[in-house]
Design an enzyme around this catalytic site. Sequence first.
Site, PDB file in Angstrom:
ATOM      1  N   LYS A  82       0.836  -1.209   0.000  1.00  0.00           N
ATOM      2  CA  LYS A  82       0.000   0.000   0.000  1.00  0.00           C
ATOM      3  C   LYS A  82       0.867   1.254   0.000  1.00  0.00           C
ATOM      4  CE  LYS A  82      -3.849  -2.370   2.160  1.00  0.00           C
ATOM      5  NZ  LYS A  82      -4.520  -2.790   3.397  1.00  0.00           N
ATOM      6  N   ASP A 137     -11.131   3.179   4.296  1.00  0.00           N
ATOM      7  CA  ASP A 137     -11.585   1.784   4.136  1.00  0.00           C
ATOM      8  C   ASP A 137     -13.109   1.714   4.068  1.00  0.00           C
ATOM      9  OD1 ASP A 137      -9.588  -0.084   3.756  1.00  0.00           O
ATOM     10  OD2 ASP A 137      -9.080  -0.211   5.901  1.00  0.00           O
ATOM     11  N   GLN A 149      -4.470  -1.462   9.651  1.00  0.00           N
ATOM     12  CA  GLN A 149      -4.360  -2.776   9.016  1.00  0.00           C
ATOM     13  C   GLN A 149      -4.943  -3.855   9.930  1.00  0.00           C
ATOM     14  OE1 GLN A 149      -3.131  -3.345   5.815  1.00  0.00           O
ATOM     15  NE2 GLN A 149      -3.993  -5.372   6.166  1.00  0.00           N
TER      16      GLN A 149
END
Length: 285
Positions: free
Chosen positions: A52, A119, A96
């Site tokens: 990422k 997200d 994460q």
Amino acid sequence: MAALIDGRAMARALGERTAQAVATLKADGVDPALAVVLVGHDPASEIYVRRKIGECRKAGIGSIEKRLAADCGEQALLDLIDTLNADPAVHGILVQLPLPAGIDAARVLDRISPAKDVDGFHPVNVGRLSTGSKGLVPCTPLGIMLLLDSVIEDYRGLNIVVIGKSNIVGKPVAMLLLEREATVTVTHIETRNLPDLARAADVIVAAAGAPHLVRGYWVKPGAVVIDVGITRMVDHDGASRIVGDCATHELDHAKAVTPVPGGVGPMTIACLLSNTVTAAQRSMS
Ligand code: NAD
């Protein structure tokens, strides 16, 4: 032969559009930045985070890597999120997953400012998605819609079967499809007669994590099949490979299918970057 929907090429094209939007933001004095929070040293998470951050760099998006020890405790993580929420130089925050045992992931995700929740997991963004209002949309469902848009012009009245009802894929993609006026059936492990339901579908989105679940006879001729599943399998010779939820070799009669790997996966990271840019653009207004 079914057409292969090339997720890698589409992700590259989206990445180029994102890089252009980043350049425009920078010209306007905004340096878009994503904070990536990693708690502990889960090997798979380390790989995802590195990827990422690398993709951010390619698109010109700043990345702020924050690491906490696995035993940092929930409060330390919540405090870090508060700091990132308050920092105007941070436009997106990604924690994460999975988090170490003892940390309540729901409480942590709820703490992220909805405006920085790239997200799309915060209840405010989930609510906006389900009411069809403007929020941040989870990355994998967003990527699935872009892949589908490349082969479907009009969703109205299409029968779409979603396999899997998770909060990160199945439910949000069903919401997005409903917004397009499709008739959506969300199925799961307890669903009866799944092959029959699938066979009646114009589109199948398979997100079960069950290798080769969707067989050729489940798919009607001319259907579109999106394979979200990722399962790592080890062959007899010890080599490992990624397997999707669909027996793609049995799907020649479909109109179009996504390969695994090279379908949904690349779109997910590309959508994370585009969500970061969206968050940065909205921070200006
Ligand atoms: P999950 O485990 O949270 O949910 C799986 C869902 O599938 C559940 O609702 C379950 O009831 C259903 N299911 C499982 N086996 C089934 C079966 N045999 N028949 C019918 N339904 C079944 O999983 P998730 O997080 O939604 O992920 C699903 C898959 O997608 C996984 O393989 C995951 O690795 C993959 N994934 C890929 C990406 C990507 O970027 N490509 C992103 C997220 C998830």
